[in-house]
Structure formats: C-alpha cells, structure tokens
Design a protein around this motif. Structure first.
Motif, PDB file in Angstrom:
ATOM      1  N   ASN A 162       0.753  -1.371   0.382  1.00  0.00           N
ATOM      2  CA  ASN A 162      -0.500   0.146  -0.262  1.00  0.00           C
ATOM      3  C   ASN A 162       1.086   1.378   0.407  1.00  0.00           C
ATOM      4  O   ASN A 162       0.181   2.058   0.398  1.00  0.00           O
ATOM      5  CB  ASN A 162      -0.746   0.062   1.646  1.00  0.00           C
ATOM      6  N   THR A 163       2.042   1.354  -0.084  1.00  0.00           N
ATOM      7  CA  THR A 163       3.526   2.389   0.142  1.00  0.00           C
ATOM      8  C   THR A 163       3.236   3.149   1.189  1.00  0.00           C
ATOM      9  O   THR A 163       2.880   4.456   1.394  1.00  0.00           O
ATOM     10  CB  THR A 163       3.289   2.831  -1.170  1.00  0.00           C
ATOM     11  N   PHE A 164       2.560   2.646   2.466  1.00  0.00           N
ATOM     12  CA  PHE A 164       2.082   3.315   3.558  1.00  0.00           C
ATOM     13  C   PHE A 164       3.737   3.576   4.276  1.00  0.00           C
ATOM     14  O   PHE A 164       4.442   3.966   3.942  1.00  0.00           O
ATOM     15  CB  PHE A 164       1.852   2.572   5.169  1.00  0.00           C
ATOM     16  N   ALA A 165       3.020   5.607   4.486  1.00  0.00           N
ATOM     17  CA  ALA A 165       4.448   5.543   5.156  1.00  0.00           C
ATOM     18  C   ALA A 165       4.088   6.538   6.723  1.00  0.00           C
ATOM     19  O   ALA A 165       2.639   6.384   7.338  1.00  0.00           O
ATOM     20  CB  ALA A 165       5.118   7.494   3.810  1.00  0.00           C
ATOM     21  N   GLY A 166       4.742   6.605   7.797  1.00  0.00           N
ATOM     22  CA  GLY A 166       5.156   7.033   8.697  1.00  0.00           C
ATOM     23  C   GLY A 166       4.784   5.789  10.071  1.00  0.00           C
ATOM     24  O   GLY A 166       5.475   4.453   9.927  1.00  0.00           O
ATOM     25  N   GLU A 167       4.692   6.356  11.241  1.00  0.00           N
ATOM     26  CA  GLU A 167       4.663   5.184  12.449  1.00  0.00           C
ATOM     27  C   GLU A 167       3.325   4.604  12.569  1.00  0.00           C
ATOM     28  O   GLU A 167       2.010   4.684  12.309  1.00  0.00           O
ATOM     29  CB  GLU A 167       4.456   6.307  13.305  1.00  0.00           C
ATOM     30  N   LEU A 168       3.592   3.053  12.434  1.00  0.00           N
ATOM     31  CA  LEU A 168       3.341   1.721  12.465  1.00  0.00           C
ATOM     32  C   LEU A 168       2.363   1.613  14.158  1.00  0.00           C
ATOM     33  O   LEU A 168       3.245   1.476  14.960  1.00  0.00           O
ATOM     34  CB  LEU A 168       4.115   0.287  12.609  1.00  0.00           C
ATOM     35  N   PRO A 169       1.338   2.174  14.400  1.00  0.00           N
ATOM     36  CA  PRO A 169       0.703   1.573  15.585  1.00  0.00           C
ATOM     37  C   PRO A 169       1.025   0.922  16.740  1.00  0.00           C
ATOM     38  O   PRO A 169       1.625  -0.739  15.554  1.00  0.00           O
ATOM     39  CB  PRO A 169      -0.848   1.709  15.687  1.00  0.00           C
ATOM     40  N   ASP A 170       1.171   0.072  17.831  1.00  0.00           N
ATOM     41  CA  ASP A 170       1.822  -0.905  18.771  1.00  0.00           C
ATOM     42  C   ASP A 170       0.286  -1.437  19.523  1.00  0.00           C
ATOM     43  O   ASP A 170       0.483  -2.468  20.204  1.00  0.00           O
ATOM     44  CB  ASP A 170       2.887  -0.591  19.802  1.00  0.00           C
ATOM     45  N   LEU A 171      -0.827  -1.090  19.126  1.00  0.00           N
ATOM     46  CA  LEU A 171      -2.168  -1.293  19.657  1.00  0.00           C
ATOM     47  C   LEU A 171      -3.026  -2.701  18.919  1.00  0.00           C
ATOM     48  O   LEU A 171      -2.271  -2.489  16.988  1.00  0.00           O
ATOM     49  CB  LEU A 171      -2.782  -0.585  19.872  1.00  0.00           C
ATOM     50  N   GLY A 172      -3.278  -2.850  19.552  1.00  0.00           N
ATOM     51  CA  GLY A 172      -4.226  -4.111  19.053  1.00  0.00           C
ATOM     52  C   GLY A 172      -3.856  -5.202  17.814  1.00  0.00           C
ATOM     53  O   GLY A 172      -2.875  -5.686  17.805  1.00  0.00           O
ATOM     54  N   VAL A 173      -4.090  -5.145  16.990  1.00  0.00           N
ATOM     55  CA  VAL A 173      -3.390  -6.417  15.884  1.00  0.00           C
ATOM     56  C   VAL A 173      -2.712  -5.774  15.589  1.00  0.00           C
ATOM     57  O   VAL A 173      -1.566  -6.927  15.331  1.00  0.00           O
ATOM     58  CB  VAL A 173      -4.425  -6.288  14.770  1.00  0.00           C
ATOM     59  N   PHE A 174      -1.593  -4.412  15.623  1.00  0.00           N
ATOM     60  CA  PHE A 174      -0.585  -4.594  15.729  1.00  0.00           C
ATOM     61  C   PHE A 174       0.658  -5.124  16.527  1.00  0.00           C
ATOM     62  O   PHE A 174       1.104  -4.429  15.840  1.00  0.00           O
ATOM     63  CB  PHE A 174      -0.388  -2.437  15.069  1.00  0.00           C
ATOM     64  N   ALA A 175      -0.091  -5.293  17.516  1.00  0.00           N
ATOM     65  CA  ALA A 175       0.844  -5.454  18.514  1.00  0.00           C
ATOM     66  C   ALA A 175       1.499  -7.225  18.548  1.00  0.00           C
ATOM     67  O   ALA A 175       2.047  -7.530  19.120  1.00  0.00           O
ATOM     68  CB  ALA A 175       0.276  -5.869  20.460  1.00  0.00           C
ATOM     69  N   ASN A 176       0.516  -7.382  17.443  1.00  0.00           N
ATOM     70  CA  ASN A 176       0.759  -9.256  17.467  1.00  0.00           C
ATOM     71  C   ASN A 176       1.630  -9.752  15.517  1.00  0.00           C
ATOM     72  O   ASN A 176       0.443  -8.813  14.813  1.00  0.00           O
ATOM     73  CB  ASN A 176      -0.382 -10.088  17.084  1.00  0.00           C
ATOM     74  N   ILE A 177       2.771 -10.065  15.866  1.00  0.00           N
ATOM     75  CA  ILE A 177       3.591  -9.812  14.320  1.00  0.00           C
ATOM     76  C   ILE A 177       2.530 -10.976  13.759  1.00  0.00           C
ATOM     77  O   ILE A 177       3.147 -10.736  12.567  1.00  0.00           O
ATOM     78  CB  ILE A 177       4.874  -9.833  14.632  1.00  0.00           C
ATOM     79  N   THR A 178       2.372 -11.704  14.348  1.00  0.00           N
ATOM     80  CA  THR A 178       1.787 -13.105  13.215  1.00  0.00           C
ATOM     81  C   THR A 178       0.304 -12.736  12.805  1.00  0.00           C
ATOM     82  O   THR A 178      -0.807 -13.747  12.187  1.00  0.00           O
ATOM     83  CB  THR A 178       1.261 -13.728  13.951  1.00  0.00           C
ATOM     84  N   GLY A 179      -0.309 -11.272  13.040  1.00  0.00           N
ATOM     85  CA  GLY A 179      -1.371 -10.818  13.022  1.00  0.00           C
ATOM     86  C   GLY A 179      -1.615 -10.404  11.874  1.00  0.00           C
ATOM     87  O   GLY A 179      -2.677  -9.101  11.671  1.00  0.00           O
ATOM     88  N   ILE A 180      -0.765  -9.783  11.356  1.00  0.00           N
ATOM     89  CA  ILE A 180      -0.202  -8.751  10.371  1.00  0.00           C
ATOM     90  C   ILE A 180       0.760  -8.814   9.546  1.00  0.00           C
ATOM     91  O   ILE A 180       1.558  -9.057   9.774  1.00  0.00           O
ATOM     92  CB  ILE A 180      -0.045  -6.860  11.519  1.00  0.00           C
ATOM     93  N   SER A 181      -0.153  -8.206   8.162  1.00  0.00           N
ATOM     94  CA  SER A 181       1.766  -8.654   7.026  1.00  0.00           C
ATOM     95  C   SER A 181       1.488  -7.137   6.876  1.00  0.00           C
ATOM     96  O   SER A 181       0.668  -6.727   6.533  1.00  0.00           O
ATOM     97  CB  SER A 181       1.163  -8.932   5.893  1.00  0.00           C
ATOM     98  N   ILE A 182       2.694  -6.532   6.263  1.00  0.00           N
ATOM     99  CA  ILE A 182       3.168  -5.252   6.390  1.00  0.00           C
ATOM    100  C   ILE A 182       4.386  -4.999   4.668  1.00  0.00           C
ATOM    101  O   ILE A 182       4.156  -4.074   4.843  1.00  0.00           O
ATOM    102  CB  ILE A 182       3.717  -4.448   7.308  1.00  0.00           C
TER     103      ILE A 182
END
Length: 122
Positions: free
Chosen positions: A31-51
């Motif tokens: 998605n060519t996202f830029a900026g800070e990746l949150p660390d809450l919710g699904v973002f706190a689980n490395i197996t729960g997100i693909s970046i």
C-alpha cells in the motif's frame, strides 16, 4: 474474529485499524504506507499483520524491525525550527542596524544644527 485484507488499497489512517478489537488478522501489503506503525490491537501481534511492500513505515513493535520514528520526526522538527529562528535573528539584526544608523544620523544632525546656531549667535 475478523480477517481484513487491504492490499493495494488507499487507506490513510492505520491507528483507527488498531482500535478494532475484533480484528484478528490484517493484510496491509503493498500500500506504500508511510509513517508510524501503531503498536496496539492487531498491530501488537506480528503474526496478525502483514506489512510487506510498505518500505516507508517506522516504529511498531520491535519484532517488525522497522526504523524508529522519533529520529525522523526530530530531524523534521529541527528543520522546521531552524528557519523561523534564523529569520527572527536576521530581522532583529537588521532592525538593530537601522536603529544604530538612525541614532548616528540624528546625533550628526543635532551637532550640525547646534554648530549653525553657535556661529550665527556669535
């Protein structure tokens, strides 16, 4: 349980996705996202997100091995602070020089007027 794939989309606010409590897996690939990746919710689980494919992300949990955001933000803030400070200092310097020149001109004029009066009165 909710699975959400937003690959190749144009979402701009990642923090709001972290607030979705029922979200179990999030695919944000390419998605060519830029900026800070949150660390809450699904973002706190490395197996729960693909970046994958979002090379301009920073922050997040350490498992993502992303660069820290604070250094980039400090550099940007530093650049934005330097310009107004330099502009202010230059402006103050110019005003000071103009006031000095005005004071010198006023003193010379005053001496010239006094010497003219002294010569005429004598």
């Amino acid at each position: 349980m909710l699975l959400l794939s937003v690959s190749f989309s144009k979402i701009t606010c990642l923090t709001s996705l972290g607030n979705l409590t029922a979200l179990y897996y999030l695919n944000l690939s390419f998605n060519t996202f830029a900026g800070e990746l949150p660390d809450l919710g699904v973002f706190a689980n490395i197996t729960g997100i693909s970046i994958q494919g979002n090379d301009k992300l920073c922050g997040g949990i350490p498992d993502f091995h992303l660069p820290e955001c604070c250094l980039q933000l400090q550099e940007r803030k530093h650049k934005f602070l330097v310009i107004p400070i330099i502009t202010s200092l230059v402006t103050i310097g110019v005003i000071f020089l103009l006031l000095c020149k005005l004071l010198i001109w006023h003193r010379k004029r005053k001496k010239k007027i006094q010497s003219t009066h002294y010569i005429q009165g004598h």
